[in-house]
Design a protein around this motif. Structure first.
Motif, mmCIF file in Angstrom:
data_model
loop_
_atom_site.group_PDB
_atom_site.id
_atom_site.type_symbol
_atom_site.label_atom_id
_atom_site.label_comp_id
_atom_site.label_asym_id
_atom_site.label_seq_id
_atom_site.Cartn_x
_atom_site.Cartn_y
_atom_site.Cartn_z
ATOM 1 N N LYS A 136 44.980 35.567 24.165
ATOM 2 C CA LYS A 136 46.439 35.619 24.058
ATOM 3 C C LYS A 136 46.901 36.205 22.730
ATOM 4 C CE LYS A 136 47.480 30.928 22.387
ATOM 5 N NZ LYS A 136 48.183 29.666 22.710
ATOM 6 N N GLU A 137 45.981 36.364 21.770
ATOM 7 C CA GLU A 137 46.298 37.080 20.541
ATOM 8 C C GLU A 137 46.279 38.591 20.757
ATOM 9 O OE1 GLU A 137 47.262 35.722 17.640
ATOM 10 O OE2 GLU A 137 47.235 33.802 18.690
ATOM 11 N N ILE A 138 45.670 39.024 21.856
ATOM 12 C CA ILE A 138 45.567 40.453 22.146
ATOM 13 C C ILE A 138 46.741 40.936 22.993
ATOM 14 C CG2 ILE A 138 44.151 42.224 23.268
ATOM 15 C CD1 ILE A 138 41.699 40.461 22.693
ATOM 16 N N ALA A 139 47.082 40.155 24.031
ATOM 17 C CA ALA A 139 48.142 40.548 24.970
ATOM 18 C C ALA A 139 48.576 39.317 25.750
ATOM 19 C CB ALA A 139 47.630 41.629 25.924
ATOM 20 N N PRO A 140 49.714 39.372 26.462
ATOM 21 C CA PRO A 140 50.102 38.257 27.326
ATOM 22 C C PRO A 140 48.995 37.963 28.338
ATOM 23 C CG PRO A 140 51.905 39.821 27.116
ATOM 24 C CD PRO A 140 50.716 40.462 26.479
ATOM 25 N N VAL A 141 48.749 36.683 28.567
ATOM 26 C CA VAL A 141 47.652 36.263 29.436
ATOM 27 C C VAL A 141 48.189 35.442 30.607
ATOM 28 C CG1 VAL A 141 45.514 34.954 29.612
ATOM 29 C CG2 VAL A 141 46.008 36.240 27.524
ATOM 30 N N VAL A 142 47.813 35.829 31.810
ATOM 31 C CA VAL A 142 48.102 35.046 33.005
ATOM 32 C C VAL A 142 46.802 34.391 33.454
ATOM 33 C CG1 VAL A 142 48.728 35.125 35.444
ATOM 34 C CG2 VAL A 142 50.045 36.431 33.772
ATOM 35 N N MET A 143 46.774 33.057 33.435
ATOM 36 C CA MET A 143 45.625 32.335 33.965
ATOM 37 C C MET A 143 45.961 31.887 35.387
ATOM 38 S SD MET A 143 43.628 28.869 32.680
ATOM 39 C CE MET A 143 43.025 29.577 31.136
ATOM 40 N N LEU A 144 45.190 32.401 36.350
ATOM 41 C CA LEU A 144 45.391 32.067 37.753
ATOM 42 C C LEU A 144 44.540 30.871 38.151
ATOM 43 C CD1 LEU A 144 45.265 35.654 39.308
ATOM 44 C CD2 LEU A 144 47.297 34.254 38.923
ATOM 45 N N ASP A 145 44.929 30.214 39.230
ATOM 46 C CA ASP A 145 44.095 29.159 39.787
ATOM 47 C C ASP A 145 42.754 29.739 40.196
ATOM 48 O OD1 ASP A 145 45.874 27.018 39.570
ATOM 49 O OD2 ASP A 145 46.876 27.544 41.437
ATOM 50 N N ASP A 146 41.723 28.899 40.171
ATOM 51 C CA ASP A 146 40.392 29.320 40.579
ATOM 52 C C ASP A 146 40.250 29.079 42.078
ATOM 53 O OD1 ASP A 146 37.790 30.022 40.817
ATOM 54 O OD2 ASP A 146 37.038 28.736 39.219
ATOM 55 N N GLU A 147 40.336 30.152 42.865
ATOM 56 C CA GLU A 147 40.281 30.023 44.319
ATOM 57 C C GLU A 147 39.226 30.969 44.879
ATOM 58 O OE1 GLU A 147 44.443 28.827 46.009
ATOM 59 O OE2 GLU A 147 44.710 30.636 44.810
ATOM 60 N N TYR A 148 38.010 30.885 44.353
ATOM 61 C CA TYR A 148 36.981 31.855 44.690
ATOM 62 C C TYR A 148 36.680 31.885 46.185
ATOM 63 C CZ TYR A 148 32.746 34.658 44.223
ATOM 64 O OH TYR A 148 31.811 35.652 44.323
ATOM 65 N N ASN A 149 36.663 30.731 46.835
ATOM 66 C CA ASN A 149 36.380 30.701 48.267
ATOM 67 C C ASN A 149 37.599 31.037 49.113
ATOM 68 O OD1 ASN A 149 33.652 30.257 48.529
ATOM 69 N ND2 ASN A 149 33.802 28.045 48.506
ATOM 70 N N ASP A 150 38.784 31.028 48.521
ATOM 71 C CA ASP A 150 40.018 31.306 49.260
ATOM 72 C C ASP A 150 40.464 32.731 48.946
ATOM 73 O OD1 ASP A 150 42.440 31.372 50.525
ATOM 74 O OD2 ASP A 150 43.355 29.758 49.367
ATOM 75 N N TRP A 151 39.877 33.684 49.639
ATOM 76 C CA TRP A 151 40.145 35.090 49.324
ATOM 77 C C TRP A 151 41.609 35.449 49.599
ATOM 78 C CZ3 TRP A 151 41.583 39.165 52.548
ATOM 79 C CH2 TRP A 151 41.668 38.853 53.915
ATOM 80 N N GLU A 152 42.193 34.871 50.632
ATOM 81 C CA GLU A 152 43.594 35.141 50.928
ATOM 82 C C GLU A 152 44.499 34.561 49.841
ATOM 83 O OE1 GLU A 152 46.953 34.071 54.326
ATOM 84 O OE2 GLU A 152 44.830 34.052 54.865
ATOM 85 N N GLY A 153 44.166 33.344 49.390
ATOM 86 C CA GLY A 153 44.943 32.733 48.314
ATOM 87 C C GLY A 153 44.889 33.545 47.040
ATOM 88 N N LYS A 154 43.732 34.127 46.745
ATOM 89 C CA LYS A 154 43.597 34.976 45.563
ATOM 90 C C LYS A 154 44.550 36.166 45.630
ATOM 91 C CE LYS A 154 39.471 36.045 44.091
ATOM 92 N NZ LYS A 154 38.958 37.291 44.612
ATOM 93 N N LEU A 155 44.595 36.807 46.795
ATOM 94 C CA LEU A 155 45.469 37.966 46.956
ATOM 95 C C LEU A 155 46.930 37.574 46.779
ATOM 96 C CD1 LEU A 155 46.116 40.885 47.668
ATOM 97 C CD2 LEU A 155 45.876 40.282 50.092
ATOM 98 N N MET A 156 47.340 36.467 47.382
ATOM 99 C CA MET A 156 48.731 36.066 47.288
ATOM 100 C C MET A 156 49.094 35.629 45.873
ATOM 101 S SD MET A 156 49.869 36.861 50.179
ATOM 102 C CE MET A 156 51.549 36.265 49.908
ATOM 103 N N ASP A 157 48.171 35.024 45.142
ATOM 104 C CA ASP A 157 48.437 34.640 43.755
ATOM 105 C C ASP A 157 48.716 35.871 42.889
ATOM 106 O OD1 ASP A 157 48.191 31.977 44.259
ATOM 107 O OD2 ASP A 157 46.250 31.711 43.283
ATOM 108 N N VAL A 158 47.921 36.918 43.081
ATOM 109 C CA VAL A 158 48.143 38.152 42.321
ATOM 110 C C VAL A 158 49.456 38.800 42.750
ATOM 111 C CG1 VAL A 158 47.239 40.441 41.776
ATOM 112 C CG2 VAL A 158 45.671 38.512 41.979
ATOM 113 N N ALA A 159 49.735 38.778 44.041
ATOM 114 C CA ALA A 159 50.991 39.355 44.539
ATOM 115 C C ALA A 159 52.196 38.641 43.946
ATOM 116 C CB ALA A 159 51.029 39.281 46.066
ATOM 117 N N ASP A 160 52.095 37.330 43.768
ATOM 118 C CA ASP A 160 53.184 36.545 43.186
ATOM 119 C C ASP A 160 53.546 37.016 41.780
ATOM 120 O OD1 ASP A 160 53.513 34.962 45.414
ATOM 121 O OD2 ASP A 160 52.334 33.292 44.649
ATOM 122 N N ILE A 161 52.540 37.430 41.025
ATOM 123 C CA ILE A 161 52.784 37.870 39.655
ATOM 124 C C ILE A 161 53.766 39.037 39.625
ATOM 125 C CG2 ILE A 161 51.759 38.858 37.567
ATOM 126 C CD1 ILE A 161 49.115 37.565 38.377
#
Length: 316
Positions: A136-161
């Protein structure tokens, strides 16, 4: 993390500077894009990020999701699990010029390399928590939930950003329609009641990993609606269940999708227990190389591409 709260915040001073810059010959849209920001809700709380970031570094494992939504990261940790210095072969056309800065499943990354990329946004996962303060000293940081087994959830989390949930959902709808159609073709060719199991080799330890609730297993059972064997082991975490050769025989699947290396394949072909498994005797084993197929189904681009691979192998 669903439905991120998003607000557009314009600094009057920066906006004024953007107008002045535009008058001097710079593209007005570019000036506006640089001045606009959004407030997004993350695992770490609200974070202000560029509304239209130009230099994204992703170490969370969501680079394919970014590409689908129109953002090509300058740094990535989406690598081939068996070639950790390279992006997966099927993503070389999109990420071939993107610098590899780590492995998404590890708890750290190459901070010096990230710094050298001059990012305006960094996306990370909770497993990399220990380097959050440095990043976060380099640039704004978005920490997402860890949803490795939920591939659809991963896509929607990034889309939300980026407020692109509708775009992501349209892609998902198209994907699921194709997957169901491929599943119907496989069942028409092989029979409605045929069962399928996807496994990966770990022969050094005399066992196999079983894709029950993640990866290739869910492509077959959930997306294509193909039948799983009744005795398939349960999966209650990110860790894949393990079985021995004898345990694989007890699962008693009509069809096996085997992910491994060429040497694994050769070793199994000379194994008497393997050759007594019904699916093997019946010639119903599909072999796929562990690079890139082990991790490919955990990511959206890879998951879409693998539909045709499975169809070509199982529809004879």
């Amino acid at each position: 993390m669903r439905k991120l709260k998003v607000f557009v915040a314009l600094s009057l001073t920066i906006a004024t500077l953007g107008i002045v810059t535009g008058c001097s010959g710079t593209n007005n849209n570019e000036g506006s894009n640089k001045s606009e920001t959004r407030i997004v809700e993350t695992v770490k709380g609200e974070v202000e990020i560029p509304a239209n970031p130009q230099r994204i570094v992703d170490i969370s494992g969501n680079s394919e999701e970014l590409v689908l939504l129109g953002y090509t990261p300058v740094g990535t940790s989406n690598v081939d699990s068996y070639k950790p210095d390279s992006v997966p072969a099927y993503m070389e056309d999109k990420l071939g010029n993107t610098k590899v800065v780590g492995h998404a499943m590890e708890d750290t990354a190459d901070i010096e390399a990230i710094l050298g990329l001059n990012p305006d946004l960094i996306i990370m996962a909770p497993r990399q928590e220990k380097i959050y303060d440095q990043l976060k000293e380099i640039a704004p940081v978005v920490m997402l939930d860890d949803e490795y087994n939920d591939w659809e959830g991963k896509l929607m989390d990034v889309a939300d950003i980026f407020d692109k949930e509708d775009e992501a959902q349209k892609w998902l709808d198209t994907y699921y329609a194709k997957a169901k159609e491929v599943g119907k073709e496989i069942k028409a060719a092989n029979g409605e009641d045929e069962s399928y199991v996807a496994i990966s080799t770990d022969l050094a330890n005399g066992q196999f990993f079983v894709f029950t609730s993640g990866g290739m297993g869910t492509v077959l059972s959930e997306d294509m609606d193909l039948k799983q064997p009744e005795k398939i082991p349960a999966q209650d975490s990110i860790e894949l269940p393990k079985v021995t050769l004898e345990g694989l025989d007890e699962i008693d699947a009509d069809n096996i999708v085997l992910i491994g290396s060429e040497s694994d394949k050769a070793e199994l072909e000379n194994n008497s227990v393997w050759n007594e498994i019904d699916a093997v005797k019946d010639g119903n084993v599909t072999f796929l190389n562990n690079s890139p197929y082990f991790s490919q189904p955990y990511n959206p681009v890879g998951r879409l591409l693998i539909l045709d691979t499975i169809k070509n192998e199982l529809v004879k």
